[in-house]
Design an enzyme around this catalytic site. Structure first.
Site, PDB file in Angstrom:
ATOM      1  CB  SER A 276      -1.030   0.029   1.124  1.00 41.60           C
ATOM      2  OG  SER A 276      -1.996   1.037   0.819  1.00 41.60           O
TER       3      SER A 276
ATOM      4  CG  HIS B 105       1.324  15.235   3.909  1.00 38.28           C
ATOM      5  ND1 HIS B 105       1.514  15.410   2.558  1.00 38.28           N
ATOM      6  CD2 HIS B 105       0.569  14.124   4.036  1.00 38.28           C
ATOM      7  CE1 HIS B 105       0.881  14.454   1.903  1.00 38.28           C
ATOM      8  NE2 HIS B 105       0.311  13.652   2.778  1.00 38.28           N
TER       9      HIS B 105
ATOM     10  CB  CYS C  70      -2.567  -5.076   2.168  1.00 36.23           C
ATOM     11  SG  CYS C  70      -3.523  -3.622   1.733  1.00 36.23           S
TER      12      CYS C  70
END
Length: 163
Positions: free
Chosen positions: A93, A98, A113
């Site tokens: 995934s 940020h 996953c």
């Protein structure tokens, strides 16, 4: 003193923090999990690290490795006058970071996953690497809704491509 992540196991999920009358409830009483999505917010971090694109690339790579994930691609962008965004595409995934150096804050998602990955370990490493003084951590188990569990799922390698 190293912080303790009480949410690691068992997973408490979001609890009461995500309720909406506008969202139809999907029954997820399931024993089959797709993966785990960790949401990590770091506060009072080292300002220089939050603004260092090379550091962000290195820490994302290290966190993917410690989580047992496979790094496919890594993209980062440094903003002017400050801040960095980094996104790691994983076979399992993604990891995204940020940063807002001006307020000492980083918003991080680690979604993996499969049973072989440990996104919580990635979060713990990121907390340490950014020298954060405080954090908020949520661990969401992504489950296959019971309504679609009976559907036949094909492995990726056998799916037919439409022309």
């Amino acid at each position: 003193m190293e912080p303790f992540f009480p949410e690691l196991h068992p997973n408490p999920g979001w609890g009461d923090s995500c309720k909406s009358k506008d969202i139809e409830t999907i029954n997820t009483n399931s024993s089959e999990n797709i993966g785990r999505h960790c949401i990590l917010e770091l506060y009072q971090c080292d300002h220089a690290k939050l603004n260092d694109e090379a550091f962000i690339r290195t820490t994302i790579t290290s966190s993917a490795k410690i989580a047992g994930a496979t790094l496919i691609n890594l993209v980062t962008h440094s903003f002017k006058p400050q801040g960095v965004t980094g996104l790691a595409l994983l076979a399992e995934s993604h990891i995204s970071i940020h940063t807002w150096p001006e307020i000492g804050y980083a918003a991080i998602d680690v979604f993996t996953c499969g049973d072989h990955t440990m996104p919580e370990k990635a979060c713990k490493l990121l907390f340490k690497d950014f020298l954060a003084k405080h954090f908020s951590f949520k661990n969401i188990v992504r489950e296959i809704p019971s309504e679609i569990q009976a559907l036949q799922r094909e492995p990726r390698s056998t799916r037919k491509v439409k022309n």
